[in-house]
Design a protein around this motif. Structure first.
Motif, PDB file in Angstrom:
ATOM      1  N   ASN A 122       0.835  -1.196   0.000  1.00 18.91           N
ATOM      2  CA  ASN A 122       0.000   0.000   0.000  1.00 18.91           C
ATOM      3  C   ASN A 122       0.875   1.254   0.000  1.00 18.91           C
ATOM      4  O   ASN A 122       1.435   1.629   1.035  1.00 18.91           O
ATOM      5  CB  ASN A 122      -0.918   0.019   1.221  1.00 18.91           C
ATOM      6  CG  ASN A 122      -1.854  -1.164   1.276  1.00 18.91           C
ATOM      7  OD1 ASN A 122      -2.254  -1.687   0.238  1.00 18.91           O
ATOM      8  ND2 ASN A 122      -2.199  -1.594   2.480  1.00 18.91           N
ATOM      9  N   PRO A 123       1.036   1.918  -1.145  1.00 19.69           N
ATOM     10  CA  PRO A 123       1.868   3.129  -1.168  1.00 19.69           C
ATOM     11  C   PRO A 123       1.186   4.276  -0.426  1.00 19.69           C
ATOM     12  O   PRO A 123      -0.052   4.295  -0.330  1.00 19.69           O
ATOM     13  CB  PRO A 123       1.993   3.423  -2.668  1.00 19.69           C
ATOM     14  CG  PRO A 123       0.806   2.753  -3.296  1.00 19.69           C
ATOM     15  CD  PRO A 123       0.501   1.561  -2.451  1.00 19.69           C
ATOM     16  N   PRO A 124       1.973   5.223   0.090  1.00 24.93           N
ATOM     17  CA  PRO A 124       3.439   5.244   0.064  1.00 24.93           C
ATOM     18  C   PRO A 124       4.018   4.239   1.064  1.00 24.93           C
ATOM     19  O   PRO A 124       3.521   4.101   2.178  1.00 24.93           O
ATOM     20  CB  PRO A 124       3.787   6.674   0.477  1.00 24.93           C
ATOM     21  CG  PRO A 124       2.635   7.097   1.331  1.00 24.93           C
ATOM     22  CD  PRO A 124       1.411   6.424   0.749  1.00 24.93           C
ATOM     23  N   ILE A 125       5.068   3.530   0.657  1.00 19.31           N
ATOM     24  CA  ILE A 125       5.675   2.504   1.497  1.00 19.31           C
ATOM     25  C   ILE A 125       6.684   3.150   2.443  1.00 19.31           C
ATOM     26  O   ILE A 125       7.579   3.875   2.017  1.00 19.31           O
ATOM     27  CB  ILE A 125       6.374   1.435   0.633  1.00 19.31           C
ATOM     28  CG1 ILE A 125       5.354   0.769  -0.304  1.00 19.31           C
ATOM     29  CG2 ILE A 125       7.057   0.395   1.510  1.00 19.31           C
ATOM     30  CD1 ILE A 125       5.986  -0.154  -1.320  1.00 19.31           C
ATOM     31  N   ASN A 126       6.506   2.917   3.719  1.00 22.16           N
ATOM     32  CA  ASN A 126       7.441   3.404   4.732  1.00 22.16           C
ATOM     33  C   ASN A 126       8.032   2.188   5.434  1.00 22.16           C
ATOM     34  O   ASN A 126       7.425   1.636   6.346  1.00 22.16           O
ATOM     35  CB  ASN A 126       6.729   4.322   5.734  1.00 22.16           C
ATOM     36  CG  ASN A 126       6.236   5.594   5.090  1.00 22.16           C
ATOM     37  OD1 ASN A 126       6.998   6.296   4.436  1.00 22.16           O
ATOM     38  ND2 ASN A 126       4.944   5.891   5.247  1.00 22.16           N
ATOM     39  N   TYR A 127       9.194   1.764   4.964  1.00 26.87           N
ATOM     40  CA  TYR A 127       9.796   0.544   5.492  1.00 26.87           C
ATOM     41  C   TYR A 127      10.756   0.858   6.631  1.00 26.87           C
ATOM     42  O   TYR A 127      11.580   1.767   6.533  1.00 26.87           O
ATOM     43  CB  TYR A 127      10.542  -0.213   4.396  1.00 26.87           C
ATOM     44  CG  TYR A 127      11.110  -1.533   4.879  1.00 26.87           C
ATOM     45  CD1 TYR A 127      10.271  -2.603   5.157  1.00 26.87           C
ATOM     46  CD2 TYR A 127      12.481  -1.691   5.068  1.00 26.87           C
ATOM     47  CE1 TYR A 127      10.779  -3.815   5.609  1.00 26.87           C
ATOM     48  CE2 TYR A 127      13.001  -2.900   5.504  1.00 26.87           C
ATOM     49  CZ  TYR A 127      12.148  -3.957   5.784  1.00 26.87           C
ATOM     50  OH  TYR A 127      12.648  -5.148   6.242  1.00 26.87           O
ATOM     51  N   THR A 128      10.637   0.087   7.707  1.00 23.99           N
ATOM     52  CA  THR A 128      11.543   0.201   8.852  1.00 23.99           C
ATOM     53  C   THR A 128      12.421  -1.035   8.889  1.00 23.99           C
ATOM     54  O   THR A 128      11.919  -2.158   8.954  1.00 23.99           O
ATOM     55  CB  THR A 128      10.753   0.309  10.164  1.00 23.99           C
ATOM     56  OG1 THR A 128       9.914   1.466  10.109  1.00 23.99           O
ATOM     57  CG2 THR A 128      11.703   0.423  11.358  1.00 23.99           C
ATOM     58  N   PHE A 129      13.741  -0.861   8.853  1.00 26.26           N
ATOM     59  CA  PHE A 129      14.647  -2.010   8.891  1.00 26.26           C
ATOM     60  C   PHE A 129      14.602  -2.669  10.263  1.00 26.26           C
ATOM     61  O   PHE A 129      14.601  -1.987  11.290  1.00 26.26           O
ATOM     62  CB  PHE A 129      16.080  -1.579   8.594  1.00 26.26           C
ATOM     63  CG  PHE A 129      16.318  -1.241   7.154  1.00 26.26           C
ATOM     64  CD1 PHE A 129      16.641  -2.230   6.238  1.00 26.26           C
ATOM     65  CD2 PHE A 129      16.213   0.063   6.704  1.00 26.26           C
ATOM     66  CE1 PHE A 129      16.859  -1.935   4.903  1.00 26.26           C
ATOM     67  CE2 PHE A 129      16.433   0.385   5.375  1.00 26.26           C
ATOM     68  CZ  PHE A 129      16.757  -0.620   4.474  1.00 26.26           C
ATOM     69  N   PRO A 130      14.580  -3.986  10.307  1.00 23.37           N
ATOM     70  CA  PRO A 130      14.627  -4.685  11.594  1.00 23.37           C
ATOM     71  C   PRO A 130      16.049  -4.695  12.150  1.00 23.37           C
ATOM     72  O   PRO A 130      17.014  -4.392  11.449  1.00 23.37           O
ATOM     73  CB  PRO A 130      14.169  -6.101  11.237  1.00 23.37           C
ATOM     74  CG  PRO A 130      14.646  -6.287   9.826  1.00 23.37           C
ATOM     75  CD  PRO A 130      14.505  -4.937   9.170  1.00 23.37           C
ATOM     76  N   GLY A 131      16.147  -5.084  13.414  1.00 19.06           N
ATOM     77  CA  GLY A 131      17.466  -5.180  14.033  1.00 19.06           C
ATOM     78  C   GLY A 131      17.982  -3.837  14.502  1.00 19.06           C
ATOM     79  O   GLY A 131      17.276  -2.821  14.462  1.00 19.06           O
ATOM     80  N   PRO A 132      19.234  -3.799  14.941  1.00 24.07           N
ATOM     81  CA  PRO A 132      19.820  -2.558  15.451  1.00 24.07           C
ATOM     82  C   PRO A 132      20.106  -1.589  14.311  1.00 24.07           C
ATOM     83  O   PRO A 132      20.101  -1.966  13.134  1.00 24.07           O
ATOM     84  CB  PRO A 132      21.120  -3.045  16.104  1.00 24.07           C
ATOM     85  CG  PRO A 132      21.488  -4.259  15.316  1.00 24.07           C
ATOM     86  CD  PRO A 132      20.183  -4.931  14.983  1.00 24.07           C
ATOM     87  N   PRO A 133      20.393  -0.323  14.633  1.00 24.76           N
ATOM     88  CA  PRO A 133      20.789   0.624  13.590  1.00 24.76           C
ATOM     89  C   PRO A 133      22.187   0.304  13.084  1.00 24.76           C
ATOM     90  O   PRO A 133      22.940  -0.454  13.715  1.00 24.76           O
ATOM     91  CB  PRO A 133      20.763   1.976  14.322  1.00 24.76           C
ATOM     92  CG  PRO A 133      21.084   1.618  15.744  1.00 24.76           C
ATOM     93  CD  PRO A 133      20.398   0.290  15.975  1.00 24.76           C
ATOM     94  N   VAL A 134      22.556   0.877  11.950  1.00 27.58           N
ATOM     95  CA  VAL A 134      23.934   0.776  11.484  1.00 27.58           C
ATOM     96  C   VAL A 134      24.843   1.378  12.552  1.00 27.58           C
ATOM     97  O   VAL A 134      24.575   2.454  13.084  1.00 27.58           O
ATOM     98  CB  VAL A 134      24.115   1.507  10.141  1.00 27.58           C
ATOM     99  CG1 VAL A 134      25.582   1.569   9.745  1.00 27.58           C
ATOM    100  CG2 VAL A 134      23.288   0.832   9.049  1.00 27.58           C
ATOM    101  N   ALA A 135      25.898   0.664  12.910  1.00 31.01           N
ATOM    102  CA  ALA A 135      26.793   1.118  13.973  1.00 31.01           C
ATOM    103  C   ALA A 135      27.346   2.508  13.657  1.00 31.01           C
ATOM    104  O   ALA A 135      27.720   2.795  12.516  1.00 31.01           O
ATOM    105  CB  ALA A 135      27.938   0.126  14.162  1.00 31.01           C
ATOM    106  N   ALA A 136      27.394   3.359  14.660  1.00 27.22           N
ATOM    107  CA  ALA A 136      27.783   4.749  14.455  1.00 27.22           C
ATOM    108  C   ALA A 136      29.197   4.888  13.911  1.00 27.22           C
ATOM    109  O   ALA A 136      29.476   5.780  13.117  1.00 27.22           O
ATOM    110  CB  ALA A 136      27.646   5.518  15.771  1.00 27.22           C
ATOM    111  N   PHE A 137      30.104   4.010  14.301  1.00 21.89           N
ATOM    112  CA  PHE A 137      31.484   4.171  13.859  1.00 21.89           C
ATOM    113  C   PHE A 137      31.636   3.943  12.363  1.00 21.89           C
ATOM    114  O   PHE A 137      32.624   4.382  11.759  1.00 21.89           O
ATOM    115  CB  PHE A 137      32.418   3.220  14.624  1.00 21.89           C
ATOM    116  CG  PHE A 137      32.498   1.827  14.079  1.00 21.89           C
ATOM    117  CD1 PHE A 137      33.460   1.496  13.124  1.00 21.89           C
ATOM    118  CD2 PHE A 137      31.624   0.837  14.507  1.00 21.89           C
ATOM    119  CE1 PHE A 137      33.543   0.209  12.619  1.00 21.89           C
ATOM    120  CE2 PHE A 137      31.708  -0.447  14.006  1.00 21.89           C
ATOM    121  CZ  PHE A 137      32.665  -0.764  13.051  1.00 21.89           C
ATOM    122  N   VAL A 138      30.663   3.271  11.747  1.00 23.35           N
ATOM    123  CA  VAL A 138      30.727   3.011  10.311  1.00 23.35           C
ATOM    124  C   VAL A 138      30.768   4.318   9.534  1.00 23.35           C
ATOM    125  O   VAL A 138      31.437   4.437   8.505  1.00 23.35           O
ATOM    126  CB  VAL A 138      29.533   2.150   9.862  1.00 23.35           C
ATOM    127  CG1 VAL A 138      29.493   2.016   8.341  1.00 23.35           C
ATOM    128  CG2 VAL A 138      29.601   0.778  10.520  1.00 23.35           C
TER     129      VAL A 138
END
Length: 203
Positions: A122-138
């Motif tokens: 159902n657009p607009p698609i708002n996808y939330t990635f599962p798991g932790p965020p990308v590590a800040a040091f990256v």
């Protein structure tokens, strides 16, 4: 998504059931209705850059595709992980914080956003990635990384890839690089991948 975990000693004998994984990359929607996975369908490579500021050591790299076409129902998401092991040199100090790691199995739940997606069509698609965020040091913003923003290129990582089999965790042994996979470090690196058959895992 791509995760990494640092092995205690050699990855060949590392018990990954207690590994703490941190995320270094996540790719989803490229446009409002085009997913990054469309590139994989036409056999384009999935590229990932190892952070140039990461601390040296032995690591596992987990590459994971989550297929969402059946995720409109609880338990419908399909998981396709594959792992290789890396030996990383250099003098970086980048490492994840405690709130940036998780374990597999257990990193996801059947009902969290990004795994159960009843409105995915159902657009607009708002996808939330599962798991932790990308590590800040990256991205060079972690206090644990004293080399962020220095522009110093660390030596390339060497890889010994072996597909994981028969388990939901990644535990690897040394190989002679049968998959032809090359992973390099730093912002100017362009890893080369060969496509491998996906296996279906359900957490």
């Amino acid at each position: 998504m791509h995760y990494m975990t640092k092995c205690s000693g050699s990855c060949s004998s590392f018990d990954s059931t207690s590994a703490e994984w941190f995320k270094i990359s996540e790719l989803g929607l490229e446009t409002s209705d085009t997913w990054y996975q469309a590139n994989l369908v036409v056999e384009d490579p999935a590229n990932v850059t190892i952070p140039s500021n990461i601390e040296p050591g032995e690591y596992l790299l987990r590459s994971e595709i989550i297929s969402l076409q059946l995720a409109v129902s609880v338990g419908g998401a399909e998981f396709y992980p594959a792992c290789i092991q890396l030996s990383i040199g250099g003098s970086g100090t980048g490492a994840p914080q405690s709130n940036e790691v998780c374990q597999f199995p257990g990193c996801y739940t059947d009902t969290e956003a990004g795994i159960y997606t009843p409105n995915i069509y159902n657009p607009p698609i708002n996808y939330t990635f599962p798991g932790p965020p990308v590590a800040a040091f990256v991205n060079g913003s972690s206090d644990s990384d004293s080399n962020s923003g220095s522009g110093t290129e660390n030596p390339a990582a060497t890889t010994s890839p072996t597909p994981s089999t028969g388990s939901q965790t990644c535990k690897l042994v040394s190989s002679s690089n049968p998959a032809g996979l090359v992973v390099k470090r730093g912002a100017n690196s362009r890893p080369r991948h060969k496509r491998r058959p996906a296996r279906r895992w359900r957490y």
